[in-house]
Design an enzyme around this catalytic site. Structure first.
Site, PDB file in Angstrom:
ATOM      1  N   LYS A 130      98.622  36.691 -74.445  1.00 24.62           N
ATOM      2  CA  LYS A 130      99.013  37.431 -73.131  1.00 24.62           C
ATOM      3  C   LYS A 130      99.821  38.448 -73.418  1.00 24.62           C
ATOM      4  O   LYS A 130     100.963  38.494 -74.116  1.00 24.62           O
ATOM      5  CB  LYS A 130      99.343  36.437 -72.026  1.00 24.62           C
ATOM      6  CG  LYS A 130      98.409  35.243 -71.949  1.00 24.62           C
ATOM      7  CD  LYS A 130      98.799  34.275 -70.791  1.00 24.62           C
ATOM      8  CE  LYS A 130      98.203  33.032 -70.877  1.00 24.62           C
ATOM      9  NZ  LYS A 130      98.934  32.261 -71.848  1.00 24.62           N
ATOM     10  N   TYR A 147     106.076  33.138 -74.482  1.00 26.00           N
ATOM     11  CA  TYR A 147     106.408  31.775 -75.160  1.00 26.00           C
ATOM     12  C   TYR A 147     107.066  31.776 -76.492  1.00 26.00           C
ATOM     13  O   TYR A 147     107.681  30.707 -76.936  1.00 26.00           O
ATOM     14  CB  TYR A 147     105.187  30.756 -75.167  1.00 26.00           C
ATOM     15  CG  TYR A 147     104.348  30.718 -74.057  1.00 26.00           C
ATOM     16  CD1 TYR A 147     104.720  31.194 -72.703  1.00 26.00           C
ATOM     17  CD2 TYR A 147     102.768  30.510 -74.255  1.00 26.00           C
ATOM     18  CE1 TYR A 147     103.946  31.133 -71.554  1.00 26.00           C
ATOM     19  CE2 TYR A 147     102.041  30.467 -73.038  1.00 26.00           C
ATOM     20  CZ  TYR A 147     102.275  30.669 -72.033  1.00 26.00           C
ATOM     21  OH  TYR A 147     101.602  30.687 -70.899  1.00 26.00           O
ATOM     22  N   HIS A 158      99.279  38.926 -68.385  1.00 23.06           N
ATOM     23  CA  HIS A 158      99.875  37.755 -67.910  1.00 23.06           C
ATOM     24  C   HIS A 158     100.249  37.598 -66.335  1.00 23.06           C
ATOM     25  O   HIS A 158     100.099  36.657 -66.035  1.00 23.06           O
ATOM     26  CB  HIS A 158     101.323  37.656 -68.840  1.00 23.06           C
ATOM     27  CG  HIS A 158     101.564  35.982 -68.845  1.00 23.06           C
ATOM     28  ND1 HIS A 158     102.415  35.803 -70.072  1.00 23.06           N
ATOM     29  CD2 HIS A 158     101.587  35.053 -68.318  1.00 23.06           C
ATOM     30  CE1 HIS A 158     102.541  34.441 -70.009  1.00 23.06           C
ATOM     31  NE2 HIS A 158     102.273  33.932 -68.701  1.00 23.06           N
ATOM     32  N   ASP A 168      96.194  28.464 -76.472  1.00 24.26           N
ATOM     33  CA  ASP A 168      96.517  29.123 -75.440  1.00 24.26           C
ATOM     34  C   ASP A 168      97.905  29.610 -75.566  1.00 24.26           C
ATOM     35  O   ASP A 168      99.052  28.808 -75.653  1.00 24.26           O
ATOM     36  CB  ASP A 168      96.295  28.889 -74.009  1.00 24.26           C
ATOM     37  CG  ASP A 168      96.885  29.585 -73.037  1.00 24.26           C
ATOM     38  OD1 ASP A 168      96.162  30.751 -72.558  1.00 24.26           O
ATOM     39  OD2 ASP A 168      98.028  29.445 -72.576  1.00 24.26           O
TER      40      ASP A 168
HETATM   41  P1  NAP Z   1     100.221  20.839 -67.735  1.00 22.42           P
HETATM   42  O1  NAP Z   1      99.280  21.060 -69.017  1.00 22.42           O
HETATM   43  O2  NAP Z   1      99.722  20.501 -66.572  1.00 22.42           O
HETATM   44  O3  NAP Z   1     101.091  19.508 -68.103  1.00 22.42           O
HETATM   45  C1  NAP Z   1     101.978  19.643 -69.220  1.00 22.42           C
HETATM   46  C2  NAP Z   1     102.747  17.946 -69.247  1.00 22.42           C
HETATM   47  O4  NAP Z   1     102.113  17.097 -68.756  1.00 22.42           O
HETATM   48  C3  NAP Z   1     103.675  17.928 -70.307  1.00 22.42           C
HETATM   49  O5  NAP Z   1     104.982  17.438 -69.778  1.00 22.42           O
HETATM   50  C4  NAP Z   1     102.895  16.850 -70.896  1.00 22.42           C
HETATM   51  O6  NAP Z   1     103.858  15.969 -71.458  1.00 22.42           O
HETATM   52  C5  NAP Z   1     102.211  16.129 -69.952  1.00 22.42           C
HETATM   53  N1  NAP Z   1     100.928  15.601 -70.119  1.00 22.42           N
HETATM   54  C6  NAP Z   1      99.817  15.924 -71.041  1.00 22.42           C
HETATM   55  N2  NAP Z   1      98.878  15.125 -71.074  1.00 22.42           N
HETATM   56  C7  NAP Z   1      99.293  14.219 -70.308  1.00 22.42           C
HETATM   57  C8  NAP Z   1      98.641  12.840 -70.082  1.00 22.42           C
HETATM   58  N3  NAP Z   1      97.330  12.690 -70.397  1.00 22.42           N
HETATM   59  N4  NAP Z   1      99.242  11.873 -68.982  1.00 22.42           N
HETATM   60  C9  NAP Z   1     100.342  12.361 -68.782  1.00 22.42           C
HETATM   61  N5  NAP Z   1     101.058  13.177 -68.940  1.00 22.42           N
HETATM   62  C10 NAP Z   1     100.493  14.359 -69.840  1.00 22.42           C
HETATM   63  O7  NAP Z   1     101.089  22.005 -67.646  1.00 22.42           O
HETATM   64  P2  NAP Z   1     101.513  23.313 -68.301  1.00 22.42           P
HETATM   65  O8  NAP Z   1     102.231  23.347 -69.600  1.00 22.42           O
HETATM   66  O9  NAP Z   1     102.295  24.031 -67.241  1.00 22.42           O
HETATM   67  O10 NAP Z   1      99.982  24.035 -68.382  1.00 22.42           O
HETATM   68  C11 NAP Z   1      99.247  24.112 -69.706  1.00 22.42           C
HETATM   69  C12 NAP Z   1      99.310  25.430 -70.410  1.00 22.42           C
HETATM   70  O11 NAP Z   1      99.014  26.329 -69.546  1.00 22.42           O
HETATM   71  C13 NAP Z   1     100.649  25.833 -70.873  1.00 22.42           C
HETATM   72  O12 NAP Z   1     101.244  25.361 -71.964  1.00 22.42           O
HETATM   73  C14 NAP Z   1     100.376  27.493 -71.013  1.00 22.42           C
HETATM   74  O13 NAP Z   1      99.893  27.366 -72.267  1.00 22.42           O
HETATM   75  C15 NAP Z   1      99.622  27.655 -69.807  1.00 22.42           C
HETATM   76  N6  NAP Z   1     100.232  28.176 -68.659  1.00 22.42           N
HETATM   77  C16 NAP Z   1      99.997  29.554 -68.435  1.00 22.42           C
HETATM   78  C17 NAP Z   1     100.846  30.282 -67.318  1.00 22.42           C
HETATM   79  C18 NAP Z   1     100.280  31.682 -66.918  1.00 22.42           C
HETATM   80  O14 NAP Z   1     101.054  32.106 -66.301  1.00 22.42           O
HETATM   81  N7  NAP Z   1      99.215  32.061 -67.499  1.00 22.42           N
HETATM   82  C19 NAP Z   1     101.673  29.545 -66.486  1.00 22.42           C
HETATM   83  C20 NAP Z   1     101.839  28.078 -67.062  1.00 22.42           C
HETATM   84  C21 NAP Z   1     101.051  27.587 -67.805  1.00 22.42           C
HETATM   85  P3  NAP Z   1     103.833  15.492 -73.242  1.00 22.42           P
HETATM   86  O15 NAP Z   1     103.916  16.870 -73.952  1.00 22.42           O
HETATM   87  O16 NAP Z   1     105.034  14.842 -73.172  1.00 22.42           O
HETATM   88  O17 NAP Z   1     102.483  14.802 -73.201  1.00 22.42           O
END
Ligand code: NAP
Length: 323
Positions: A86, A56, A119, A51
Site C-alpha cells: 500500500k 508497516y 492506503h 498483505d
Molecule cells: P485481526 O487479523 O483481526 O486480528 C489479529 C489478532 O487476532 C492478533 O492479535 C492475533 O494474535 C489474533 N488471532 C489471530 N487468529 C486468531 C484465532 N484463531 N483466535 C484468536 N485470536 C487470533 O487484525 P489486524 O491485524 O488488525 O488485521 C489483519 C491485517 O489487516 C493486518 O495485519 C494488516 O495486514 C491489515 N490491516 C490493514 C489496515 C488498512 O488500513 N488497510 C488496517 C488494519 C489492518 P496472534 O498473532 O497471537 O495469533
C-alpha cells in the site's frame, strides 16, 4: 495459488486472488525474528496471499521470507504468491507514487505487486513516514492525479491490479468520476461487529471486490475488549457448530462474498483460520449476526497521537467512518 480463489477484475484482465490472506501489519511497526518466522510458517501451511504496506516497515522482511521460501522449495515460483502492498499518505502525491512503488518493490525484491492500494483517502506532507500522524501534516489529496499515477503503475506492469483502502462510498464515487481503470479492490475494516452493509452493496454494484481487514476485531489494544472474539452471539454459534469464534467470524465474512487478511504469529491459529471452507452458517446464524450492535475501531482520528486535540480539527472529509 490456493485457499479458494476469487476473481479480481483489473481493467481488461481478470486475475485470481486467494480469499484468505495473511496480514503483516501491527502496531508498533517493529520487525523481529518471530514475525519473519510467521511468514515461513504461513507459506508452509499453504497461505499464498500476503498483505503488507510501506507503513508497516515489514516489506524487507517479507521479501527475505519469500526469497527463503523459493530457496527452500516451499513454492515453485514468484507467481505462486499474491502480494499486496500500500501507498502511504506521505507518498499520496502524483509525483511520488511511482518512486514509492519502486521502493516497495526494491524492499520486497520483487518485479511486480499483485495488488497496490492507496492506503488511506488522505495525503500527508511528503517526507519520512512517522506514526502516529500529526494533524498539521494533513494536506488535501489530489485524488484524480494520485489515482492517475496508480493507473500508471498498472500500465507499467509494476502492479497487476490497483485498488483503494478505507474508502467510503463518497470517496469511491469521487474516484470513479475520473478513473480510467476502476479500483479492483477496497480493503476496509469488516467483521461481524462492523458489517459495512451499505459500503459492501455499493462496491458490489461498482464491481469492486471488498477485502476485510481486522476480520477478528483487530490486534489487542491495552484496556480495550475484542468485541468480535468476546461476542456472546458468536460464542453461542461457535459452540453449536463445534467451531471457534474466530472461524465463525471468518466464515461469516466469506459468506458475505468478501476476502480477508488475518494476522497471526501463531502456527496453530494460522491453521485454525484456514478451517472455514468446508462448512456453513445457517440462515438463523446470519439473522443473529445481523443483529449484533455495530462498533467501528479504526478511524482517521485513531491515526493521531492521543496528545492531539481531536476537537480542534475537522477530519470529516478524510474520515473513513460511514453508516
Ligand atoms: P485481526 O487479523 O483481526 O486480528 C489479529 C489478532 O487476532 C492478533 O492479535 C492475533 O494474535 C489474533 N488471532 C489471530 N487468529 C486468531 C484465532 N484463531 N483466535 C484468536 N485470536 C487470533 O487484525 P489486524 O491485524 O488488525 O488485521 C489483519 C491485517 O489487516 C493486518 O495485519 C494488516 O495486514 C491489515 N490491516 C490493514 C489496515 C488498512 O488500513 N488497510 C488496517 C488494519 C489492518 P496472534 O498473532 O497471537 O495469533
Amino acid at each position: 495459488m490456493s485457499i479458494t480463489e476469487v476473481a479480481l477484475s483489473s481493467s481488461s484482465t481478470t486475475r485470481a486472488m486467494p480469499v484468505l490472506g495473511m496480514g503483516t501489519g501491527g502496531y508498533p511497526f517493529t520487525v523481529d525474528a518471530k514475525k519473519k518466522l510467521a511468514i515461513r510458517h504461513a507459506i508452509e501451511l499453504g497461505y499464498r496471499h500476503f498483505d503488507t504496506a510501506s507503513l508497516y516497515q515489514f516489506e524487507p522482511a517479507l521479501g527475505e521470507a519469500i526469497a527463503e521460501a523459493l530457496h527452500l522449495g516451499l513454492i515453485n515460483s514468484r507467481s505462486d504468491l499474491f502480494i499486496t502492498s500500500k501507498l502511504w499518505c506521505t507518498d499520496a502525491h502524483p509525483d511520488l507514487v511511482l518512486p514509492a512503488i519502486r521502493e516497495t518493490l526494491r524492499n520486497l525484491k520483487l518485479d511486480y505487486l499483485d495488488l497496490y492500494l492507496i492506503h488511506w483517502p488522505m495525503s500527508l506532507k511528503p517526507g519520512a513516514c512517522s506514526f502516529p500522524i500529526k494533524s498539521e501534516d494533513i494536506v488535501p489529496l489530489d485524488l484524480k492525479s494520485v489515482w492517475g499515477a496508480m493507473e500508471e503503475c498498472q500500465r507499467l506492469g509494476l502492479a497487476k491490479s490497483i485498488g483503494v483502502s478505507n474508502f467510503t462510498r463518497k470517496k469511491i464515487a469521487e474516484l470513479l468520476q475520473t478513473a480510467k481503470i476502476p479500483p479492483a479492490v477496497n480493503q476496509v475494516e469488516l467483521n461481524p461487529v462492523w458489517q459495512q452493509k451499505n459500503l459492501r452493496e455499493f462496491c458490489k454494484e461498482k464491481g469492486i471486490h471488498v477485502i476485510a481487514y481486522s476480520p477478528l476485531g483487530g490486534q489487542a489494544w491495552p484496556g480495550s475488549k475484542n468485541l468480535v472474539l468476546e461476542s456472546e452471539v458468536l460464542n453461542d454459534i461457535s459452540k453449536a457448530k463445534g467451531k471457534t469464534v474466530a472461524q465463525v467470524s471468518l466464515r461469516w465474512i466469506y459468506e458475505q462474498g468478501a476476502s480477508m487478511v488475518v494476522k497471526s504469529l501463531n502456527k496453530e491459529r494460522m491453521k485454525e483460520n484456514m478451517g472455514i471452507f468446508d462448512w456453513e452458517l445457517s440462515e438463523e446464524d446470519h439473522l443473529k449476526i445481523s443483529q449484533i450492535p455495530q462498533c467501528k475501531r479504526i478511524s482517521t482520528y485513531s491515526l493521531l497521537s492521543p496528545q492531539e486535540s481531536r476537537n480542534s480539527i475537522d477530519l470529516l472529509d478524510v474520515d473513513i467512518v460511514e453508516d
